[in-house]
Design a protein around this motif. Structure first.
Motif, mmCIF file in Angstrom:
data_model
loop_
_atom_site.group_PDB
_atom_site.id
_atom_site.type_symbol
_atom_site.label_atom_id
_atom_site.label_comp_id
_atom_site.label_asym_id
_atom_site.label_seq_id
_atom_site.Cartn_x
_atom_site.Cartn_y
_atom_site.Cartn_z
ATOM 1 N N ASN A 1 27.558 25.016 52.429
ATOM 2 C CA ASN A 1 28.662 24.090 50.932
ATOM 3 C C ASN A 1 27.594 24.210 50.107
ATOM 4 O OD1 ASN A 1 30.548 23.040 50.614
ATOM 5 N ND2 ASN A 1 30.275 21.198 52.724
ATOM 6 N N ILE A 2 28.516 23.777 48.456
ATOM 7 C CA ILE A 2 27.812 23.319 47.563
ATOM 8 C C ILE A 2 27.661 22.047 47.385
ATOM 9 C CG2 ILE A 2 27.713 23.615 45.133
ATOM 10 C CD1 ILE A 2 28.054 26.987 46.172
ATOM 11 N N PHE A 3 27.398 21.265 47.073
ATOM 12 C CA PHE A 3 27.681 19.183 46.369
ATOM 13 C C PHE A 3 26.907 19.321 45.316
ATOM 14 C CE2 PHE A 3 27.416 19.202 50.732
ATOM 15 C CZ PHE A 3 28.218 19.102 51.198
ATOM 16 N N ASN A 4 27.675 19.087 44.199
ATOM 17 C CA ASN A 4 27.057 18.000 42.873
ATOM 18 C C ASN A 4 26.075 17.058 43.801
ATOM 19 O OD1 ASN A 4 28.012 19.711 40.975
ATOM 20 N ND2 ASN A 4 30.259 18.123 40.799
ATOM 21 N N LEU A 5 24.911 16.700 43.085
ATOM 22 C CA LEU A 5 24.644 15.100 43.323
ATOM 23 C C LEU A 5 24.256 14.501 42.007
ATOM 24 C CD1 LEU A 5 21.516 15.837 45.224
ATOM 25 C CD2 LEU A 5 23.378 14.164 45.533
ATOM 26 N N GLY A 6 25.350 13.596 41.623
ATOM 27 C CA GLY A 6 24.933 12.926 40.480
ATOM 28 C C GLY A 6 25.367 11.425 40.608
ATOM 29 N N ASN A 7 25.179 10.489 39.739
ATOM 30 C CA ASN A 7 25.382 9.196 39.862
ATOM 31 C C ASN A 7 26.956 8.621 39.734
ATOM 32 O OD1 ASN A 7 24.280 7.021 40.529
ATOM 33 N ND2 ASN A 7 22.693 7.443 38.485
ATOM 34 N N GLY A 8 28.015 9.588 38.802
ATOM 35 C CA GLY A 8 29.548 10.201 38.651
ATOM 36 C C GLY A 8 28.990 8.967 37.374
ATOM 37 N N ASN A 9 28.476 8.538 36.803
ATOM 38 C CA ASN A 9 28.150 7.942 35.361
ATOM 39 C C ASN A 9 28.016 8.315 34.603
ATOM 40 O OD1 ASN A 9 29.395 5.205 36.595
ATOM 41 N ND2 ASN A 9 27.418 4.673 37.439
ATOM 42 N N GLY A 10 27.800 8.363 32.869
ATOM 43 C CA GLY A 10 27.538 9.011 32.052
ATOM 44 C C GLY A 10 26.761 7.719 30.681
ATOM 45 N N PHE A 11 25.956 7.745 30.390
ATOM 46 C CA PHE A 11 25.034 6.748 29.732
ATOM 47 C C PHE A 11 24.275 8.360 28.413
ATOM 48 C CE2 PHE A 11 24.898 5.042 33.077
ATOM 49 C CZ PHE A 11 25.045 3.441 33.026
ATOM 50 N N SER A 12 24.706 7.598 27.263
ATOM 51 C CA SER A 12 24.568 7.580 25.964
ATOM 52 C C SER A 12 23.050 8.409 25.818
ATOM 53 C CB SER A 12 24.723 7.561 24.740
ATOM 54 O OG SER A 12 24.729 6.681 24.802
ATOM 55 N N VAL A 13 22.129 9.007 24.885
ATOM 56 C CA VAL A 13 21.213 8.988 24.541
ATOM 57 C C VAL A 13 20.228 7.239 23.998
ATOM 58 C CG1 VAL A 13 19.262 9.926 23.026
ATOM 59 C CG2 VAL A 13 20.675 11.121 24.435
ATOM 60 N N LYS A 14 21.439 6.750 23.053
ATOM 61 C CA LYS A 14 21.244 5.592 22.605
ATOM 62 C C LYS A 14 20.991 4.261 23.424
ATOM 63 C CE LYS A 14 22.813 6.858 18.021
ATOM 64 N NZ LYS A 14 23.605 6.031 16.897
ATOM 65 N N GLU A 15 22.068 4.274 24.443
ATOM 66 C CA GLU A 15 22.286 3.614 25.426
ATOM 67 C C GLU A 15 20.677 3.840 26.560
ATOM 68 O OE1 GLU A 15 26.831 3.253 26.497
ATOM 69 O OE2 GLU A 15 25.993 4.888 27.198
ATOM 70 N N VAL A 16 20.253 4.702 26.290
ATOM 71 C CA VAL A 16 19.143 4.933 27.687
ATOM 72 C C VAL A 16 18.210 4.459 26.765
ATOM 73 C CG1 VAL A 16 17.818 6.036 29.022
ATOM 74 C CG2 VAL A 16 20.159 7.441 29.279
ATOM 75 N N ILE A 17 17.924 4.876 26.060
ATOM 76 C CA ILE A 17 16.850 4.357 24.375
ATOM 77 C C ILE A 17 16.658 2.706 25.118
ATOM 78 C CG2 ILE A 17 16.473 3.877 22.745
ATOM 79 C CD1 ILE A 17 16.349 6.150 21.651
ATOM 80 N N ASN A 18 18.370 1.767 24.747
ATOM 81 C CA ASN A 18 18.478 0.637 24.702
ATOM 82 C C ASN A 18 18.338 -0.308 25.710
ATOM 83 O OD1 ASN A 18 19.312 0.530 22.145
ATOM 84 N ND2 ASN A 18 20.718 0.303 22.382
ATOM 85 N N THR A 19 18.339 0.681 27.182
ATOM 86 C CA THR A 19 18.089 0.034 28.064
ATOM 87 C C THR A 19 15.856 0.129 29.042
ATOM 88 O OG1 THR A 19 20.214 0.948 29.722
ATOM 89 C CG2 THR A 19 17.904 0.839 30.848
ATOM 90 N N CYS A 20 15.928 1.788 27.539
ATOM 91 C CA CYS A 20 14.027 0.918 27.708
ATOM 92 C C CYS A 20 13.797 -0.021 27.327
ATOM 93 C CB CYS A 20 13.792 2.593 27.267
ATOM 94 S SG CYS A 20 13.753 4.354 28.543
ATOM 95 N N LYS A 21 14.551 -0.164 26.908
ATOM 96 C CA LYS A 21 13.926 -1.171 25.591
ATOM 97 C C LYS A 21 14.259 -2.780 25.986
ATOM 98 C CE LYS A 21 14.155 0.473 20.811
ATOM 99 N NZ LYS A 21 14.906 0.434 19.149
#
Ligand code: UFG
Length: 322
Positions: free
Chosen positions: A241-261
């Motif tokens: 079988n073949i499966f995707n492995l992800g969280n199903g949630n998307g975050f923009s680059v700006k959102e990731v930067i803000n989370t890191c801050k």
């Protein structure tokens, strides 16, 4: 025992640790071109290249290998565009060599590290496994070639298409350490810790809410858990079988930067740079298939991903162990 190729690398070492916690014996094969010997803290280690038929034959003769989890690969999309032949040889042709030896020794359980890069520029998101496969770089193509070869083989296999692997071991025994680093979160944390003057956002004119690319970040321990579930699925005689492995949630680059801050409490510089070649606007996994077939659910959110990566980042910055 389970042969873990690339088990001295980022995702391989985390999965090797998880396999031991679950009671499995492992033999880690790695040529240390990208990995670190001191990431192999569990099981046996052999410094070997999976492209060598004779070396693999000796290994399969010497150890009682019952299945293979195959991480060993080059994984830099940008490099693959500049050096396509290197990617086709290491990721595709050398994997055919491994499959040939497995066949000879009648080892037929195989877990393969595939990638969301097989989808190319997606026509829609979230992306299910039956979305058209049109890789736009040699890295994605090399992984798709292996998937096609597996379809034609008589192995029992599971291909796992990773989205954006991120985060680190909570005990900080192992972590992420690419040289050179190209991944977003460790680069942002370099800016936070003062190793870089700033983080560059590659393009803010994408077709997304804030103009920056959206990705699906999944904790490396969630990935590790999926490999064990996939291996057990094959042990239970389920079909390939073949499966995707992800969280199903998307975050923009700006959102990731803000989370890191937010997580680091540090306000570092951010600049806007031109787009990087070959970046799709949005990549988000539809992970319903693995959820229903393997009962896999991602446990960790973006805050936890960044927090674990930050703890590791602080450790390696104070440490010359790797
Ligand atoms: N980015 C920046 N600045 C940086 C680095 C990255 O803005 O300094 C952006 C990228 O343009 C992209 C996002 O951050 O939009 C994530 O980039 P990464 O390089 O961290 O990850 P990718 O999405 O490019 O690639 C990852 C894996 C690949 C895999 C791909 C599948 O690293 O191996 O997902 O989608 F092929």
């Amino acid at each position: 025992m389970i042969l873990v190729t690339g088990g001295a690398g980022y995702i391989g070492s985390h999965t090797n640790k998880a396999l031991h916690s679950a009671g499995y014996d492992t033999l880690v094969l790695d040529n240390l071109s990208k990995g670190y010997e001191n990431f192999v803290k569990w099981g046996e280690f052999v410094n070997c290249d999976f492209g060598s038929y004779d070396d693999l034959k000796n290994l399969f003769n010497s150890y009682d290998i019952e299945g293979v989890i195959h991480f060993a690969a080059f994984s830099s999309v940008g490099e693959s565009v500049k050096q396509p032949a290197k990617y086709l040889k290491n990721n595709f042709k050398n994997t055919l060599n491994l499959l040939k030896v497995m066949k000879k020794f009648e080892v037929n359980k195989f877990i393969f590290s595939s990638t969301a890069a097989v989808y190319g520029n997606p026509e829609f998101t979230p992306i299910p496994e039956n979305h058209p496969l049109k890789p736009i770089n040699p890295y994605g193509q090399s992984k798709l070639n292996v998937e096609r070869a597996l379809e034609k083989s008589d192995l029992n296999y599971v291909s796992l298409r990773y989205f954006n692997a991120a985060g680190c071991d909570f005990d900080l025994e192992i972590g992420e350490a690419h040289v050179p680093e190209t991944h977003l979160i460790p680069l942002i944390l370099d800016a936070a810790i003062g190793k870089r003057d700033s983080i560059s956002i590659f393009g803010d004119d994408y077709n997304t809410q804030d103009g920056t690319c959206i990705r699906d970040y999944v904790h490396v321990n969630d990935l590790a858990d999926a490999h064990i579930k996939a291996y057990e699925y094959l042990q239970d005689d389920n079909s390939s079988n073949i499966f995707n492995l992800g969280n199903g949630n998307g975050f923009s680059v700006k959102e990731v930067i803000n989370t890191c801050k937010k997580i680091t409490g540090i306000d570092f510089n951010v600049e806007i740079s031109p787009r990087r070649d070959g970046d799709p606007d949005i990549l988000i996994a539809d992970f319903n298939k693995i959820k229903s077939s393997l009962n896999w659910n991602p446990k960790y959110d973006l805050d936890t991903i960044v927090e674990s990566a930050w703890n590791w980042h602080k450790k390696i910055n104070n440490d010359v162990c790797i």
